[in-house]
Design an enzyme around this catalytic site. Structure first.
Site, short mmCIF file in Angstrom:
data_model
loop_
_atom_site.label_atom_id
_atom_site.label_comp_id
_atom_site.label_asym_id
_atom_site.label_seq_id
_atom_site.Cartn_x
_atom_site.Cartn_y
_atom_site.Cartn_z
N GLY A 89 0.83 -1.19 0.00
CA GLY A 89 0.00 0.00 0.00
C GLY A 89 0.87 1.25 0.00
O GLY A 89 2.09 1.18 0.10
N CYS A 191 5.66 9.88 -0.23
CA CYS A 191 4.34 9.30 0.07
C CYS A 191 3.21 10.10 -0.57
O CYS A 191 2.05 10.00 -0.16
CB CYS A 191 4.13 9.19 1.58
SG CYS A 191 5.37 8.18 2.40
#
Length: 238
Positions: A89, A191
């Site tokens: 993820g 991110c």
């Protein structure tokens, strides 16, 4: 429930080589769980925890946006860095020298069936480790990982996390910046989060370098306490 965790420090290891090794351990555990369910085989599933330090590499999670990598793959090659799209993820992240990367490959049926709790305990392990250096780290609401000065213009991230789980077996994990070259983070939007800085433990402590073996020992101590587990060597596990 088996709460023994087979610990290995892989040292400096290529990202793809380590990913393949992780995947091998992960698939073996999943296969054992399938056999237990279909055939009542009575197999005791193992748990693993890997430490590793990678050469410069950027990885993009399955929900990531390629535009968060700010340079071409050719430019990465010029900086001795590689790039992989992977099955964890999260968005894009960087691994490299001076960073402690941890890959727990756990059967959460041996602990608890709660991915949210699993991630929070990984964060807590890092927060408690940093507290031993006199640093107050914290979580940022809605943003997995460990940060400093959340909610201020000085917010900065020190530890990134991204995991995959199937049949309650985990892989991938966390990356803690200890003596990291922060210049590599300028080649991406970490991110996928804009306008927030990245930091490293040596920077926060105002030191040229921090003893990474010491940091690893503290991480291991807090991990086993939080998961009520025990690390064993591969030889003992056999």
């Amino acid at each position: 429930m088996n709460k023994n965790i087979i610990f290995q420090d892989l040292g400096h290891r290529d990202y793809k080589e380590t990913w393949d090794y992780q995947d091998e351990l992960f698939k073996k555990t999943v296969a054992m769980k399938i056999a237990n369910r279909r055939e009542d085989a009575g197999l005791v599933t193992p748990n693993h925890f890997l430490f590793v330090e990678h050469p410069h590499v950027f990885t993009l999670g399955k929900s990531g946006d390629m535009s968060n990598l700010l340079v071409s793959e050719k430019e990465l090659a010029e900086k001795n860095a590689t790039f992989y799209k992977i099955n964890r993820g999260g968005d894009i992240t960087y691994h490299g020298p001076g960073q402690i990367v941890g890959y727990p490959i756990l059967d959460l049926d041996n602990f608890f069936r709660d991915i949210h709790k699993y991630l929070r305990l990984l964060e807590e392990m890092v927060i408690l480790t940093l507290a031993e250096y006199g640093l107050k780290a914290e979580r940022s609401p809605g943003e997995t990982g460990v940060w400093f000065d959340v909610g201020t213009p000085f917010a900065r991230k020190i530890c990134a996390m991204g995991v995959r789980a199937s049949r309650w077996v985990t892989m991938h994990g966390f990356a803690l910046n200890v003596n990291a070259d922060l210049g590599y983070f300028d080649l991406m939007i970490p991110c996928g989060i804009k306008d927030k800085a990245v930091t490293s433990l040596n920077v926060e402590l105002g030191k040229a370098t921090v003893n990474q073996e010491e940091v690893k020992a503290k991480l291991k101590k807090h991990f086993t306490a939080l998961f009520e587990a025990e690390f064993v060597t591969p030889e003992v596990a056999e």
